[in-house]
Design a protein around this motif. Structure first.
Motif, mmCIF file in Angstrom:
data_model
loop_
_atom_site.group_PDB
_atom_site.id
_atom_site.type_symbol
_atom_site.label_atom_id
_atom_site.label_comp_id
_atom_site.label_asym_id
_atom_site.label_seq_id
_atom_site.Cartn_x
_atom_site.Cartn_y
_atom_site.Cartn_z
ATOM 1 N N PRO A 127 80.459 12.464 -21.698
ATOM 2 C CA PRO A 127 80.803 12.144 -20.294
ATOM 3 C C PRO A 127 80.295 10.790 -19.810
ATOM 4 C CG PRO A 127 78.880 13.544 -20.303
ATOM 5 C CD PRO A 127 79.277 13.364 -21.742
ATOM 6 N N TYR A 128 79.859 9.890 -20.695
ATOM 7 C CA TYR A 128 79.377 8.565 -20.297
ATOM 8 C C TYR A 128 78.204 8.621 -19.322
ATOM 9 C CZ TYR A 128 84.052 7.472 -22.082
ATOM 10 O OH TYR A 128 85.182 7.412 -22.856
ATOM 11 N N GLY A 129 77.469 9.714 -19.353
ATOM 12 C CA GLY A 129 76.323 9.853 -18.452
ATOM 13 C C GLY A 129 76.699 10.129 -17.022
ATOM 14 N N ILE A 130 77.958 10.527 -16.786
ATOM 15 C CA ILE A 130 78.469 10.670 -15.419
ATOM 16 C C ILE A 130 79.102 12.047 -15.231
ATOM 17 C CG2 ILE A 130 80.084 9.745 -13.715
ATOM 18 C CD1 ILE A 130 79.792 7.034 -15.211
ATOM 19 N N LYS A 131 78.646 12.767 -14.244
ATOM 20 C CA LYS A 131 79.185 14.086 -13.933
ATOM 21 C C LYS A 131 80.422 13.999 -13.039
ATOM 22 C CE LYS A 131 77.596 18.679 -12.520
ATOM 23 N NZ LYS A 131 76.439 19.481 -12.054
ATOM 24 N N ASN A 132 80.467 13.023 -12.154
ATOM 25 C CA ASN A 132 81.588 12.850 -11.237
ATOM 26 C C ASN A 132 82.848 12.477 -12.031
ATOM 27 O OD1 ASN A 132 83.422 11.087 -9.497
ATOM 28 N ND2 ASN A 132 82.040 11.934 -7.956
ATOM 29 N N LEU A 186 85.903 11.511 -11.144
ATOM 30 C CA LEU A 186 86.613 10.300 -10.736
ATOM 31 C C LEU A 186 85.914 9.060 -11.273
ATOM 32 C CD1 LEU A 186 88.739 8.744 -9.161
ATOM 33 C CD2 LEU A 186 87.314 8.962 -7.106
ATOM 34 N N VAL A 187 84.615 8.982 -11.084
ATOM 35 C CA VAL A 187 83.863 7.827 -11.588
ATOM 36 C C VAL A 187 83.963 7.766 -13.113
ATOM 37 C CG1 VAL A 187 81.604 6.716 -11.706
ATOM 38 C CG2 VAL A 187 82.294 7.907 -9.615
ATOM 39 N N ARG A 188 83.930 8.925 -13.762
ATOM 40 C CA ARG A 188 84.048 8.960 -15.219
ATOM 41 C C ARG A 188 85.389 8.393 -15.680
ATOM 42 N NH1 ARG A 188 83.782 14.737 -17.631
ATOM 43 N NH2 ARG A 188 81.900 14.782 -16.325
ATOM 44 N N ARG A 189 86.475 8.734 -14.968
ATOM 45 C CA ARG A 189 87.789 8.198 -15.326
ATOM 46 C C ARG A 189 87.826 6.685 -15.141
ATOM 47 N NH1 ARG A 189 89.811 12.934 -12.716
ATOM 48 N NH2 ARG A 189 90.280 11.755 -10.810
ATOM 49 N N ILE A 190 87.179 6.206 -14.082
ATOM 50 C CA ILE A 190 87.136 4.758 -13.857
ATOM 51 C C ILE A 190 86.406 4.063 -14.997
ATOM 52 C CG2 ILE A 190 86.182 2.957 -12.366
ATOM 53 C CD1 ILE A 190 86.662 4.892 -9.996
ATOM 54 N N VAL A 191 85.272 4.631 -15.409
ATOM 55 C CA VAL A 191 84.501 4.054 -16.504
ATOM 56 C C VAL A 191 85.321 4.068 -17.791
ATOM 57 C CG1 VAL A 191 82.511 4.450 -18.004
ATOM 58 C CG2 VAL A 191 82.246 4.531 -15.517
ATOM 59 N N LYS A 192 85.994 5.175 -18.061
ATOM 60 C CA LYS A 192 86.822 5.282 -19.272
ATOM 61 C C LYS A 192 87.929 4.234 -19.265
ATOM 62 C CE LYS A 192 89.241 8.731 -22.074
ATOM 63 N NZ LYS A 192 89.629 10.176 -22.161
ATOM 64 N N SER A 193 88.535 4.005 -18.093
ATOM 65 C CA SER A 193 89.584 2.998 -17.973
ATOM 66 C C SER A 193 89.037 1.602 -18.210
ATOM 67 C CB SER A 193 90.220 3.090 -16.587
ATOM 68 O OG SER A 193 91.149 2.056 -16.374
ATOM 69 N N CYS A 213 72.655 6.226 -10.648
ATOM 70 C CA CYS A 213 72.954 5.252 -9.586
ATOM 71 C C CYS A 213 74.439 5.181 -9.251
ATOM 72 C CB CYS A 213 72.456 3.866 -9.980
ATOM 73 S SG CYS A 213 70.672 3.758 -10.186
ATOM 74 N N VAL A 214 75.297 5.756 -10.104
ATOM 75 C CA VAL A 214 76.736 5.725 -9.854
ATOM 76 C C VAL A 214 77.338 7.128 -9.805
ATOM 77 C CG1 VAL A 214 77.007 3.443 -10.874
ATOM 78 C CG2 VAL A 214 77.284 5.464 -12.318
#
Length: 272
Positions: free
Chosen positions: A145-150, A152-159, A239-240
């Motif tokens: 999960p790139y260190g991200i539970k959210n 929407l934010v995870r999809r942004i990071v993946k993009s 932080c994100v």
């Protein structure tokens, strides 16, 4: 050197493979609160992951010490804050410099690499370090999960990864994890020498490093007051992630600043 008019500065230190993105909006939030923030790109960062092959833990600590010494006399108060590996560097910096001119914040400090998604070979990595050819070629990938539970934010990071955005390395060589392990060993020594008030913020569900890291530091830092805040709705990149506003509020309160500055931009716009 003449001191800045606002008299409060802060040094913010990013994590392994990262950039200022690791700290989310904290630079902007602190600026709104009247704090002049300073950052640096750690050696081996801001280019290609292979640049990390020629970097040592000594290079990182030398870089943060140089930046600290560059700014410390410019302000009446200087705070230090780091995220992930940056928090280890922040702690080691505070220890070596006998920092007493401000406060310390450690965000998701990875004293132990024991989170629920760490690679299977984490227990054997020290054996692999002994074979440089192998350690230099094994890639530790940034994966969901790139260190991200959210989500929407995870999809942004993946993009952003898919587009080749340089906000964070998509992998790091295993050999550089050895340097992080060396840094972790330094940090665990003589923690009682840290004398500035300290805040540790850690997610209960951190997939990289368990809450054990935060409580270990709190127990060993006997030379100062240490407050641990546990987040209940985030993974490692606090932080994100979902609890980012809580993180900002805790940081502002620790720095004895108005927590209202942590309000999100959209909330500020709707109130205006």
């Amino acid at each position: 050197m003449e001191k800045a008019s606002n008299s409060v500065g802060a040094l913010l230190i990013h994590g392994l493979g990262g950039t200022q993105f690791d700290l989310g909006s904290l630079h902007k939030i602190l600026n709104r609160a009247g704090v002049q923030t300073h950052a640096l790109t750690l050696p081996g960062h801001g280019g290609d992951p292979t640049d990390l092959l020629n970097v040592s833990a000594e290079d990182w600590i030398d870089a943060v010490q140089a930046k600290y010494r560059e700014i410390v006399d410019q302000y009446e108060t200087v705070h230090i804050m780091g995220m992930c590996m940056g928090s280890l560097l922040a702690a080691e910096l505070a220890k070596r410099e006998r920092h007493a001119k401000g406060r310390l914040v450690l965000l998701a400090p990875p004293v132990y690499l024991d989170g629920w998604s760490t690679p299977w070979y984490r227990h054997f990595r020290h054996l692999l370090y002994a074979i440089p050819y192998i350690a230099q070629r094994i890639r530790v990938e940034e994966e969901e999960p790139y260190g991200i539970k959210n989500e929407l934010v995870r999809r942004i990071v993946k993009s952003r990864f898919a587009k080749g955005d340089s906000f964070h390395y998509q992998w790091v060589p295993l050999a550089v994890v050895r340097q992080v392990d060396r840094l972790r060993n330094w940090v665990r020594q003589s923690l009682e020498h840290i004398g500035c008030a300290t805040l540790i913020v850690h997610a209960r569900e951190d997939e990289l490093t368990s809450i054990k890291s935060a409580y270990y530091l709190q127990k060993q830092m006997t030379g100062t007051t240490v407050n641990v805040v546990v987040l209940e709705n985030s993974y490692h990149m606090i932080c994100v992630d979902n609890d980012r506003e809580q993180v900002a509020v805790c940081v502002l309160e620790h720095f004895m600043l108005d927590p209202a500055h942590a309000r999100r931009a959209d909330r500020q716009r709707s109130a205006s």
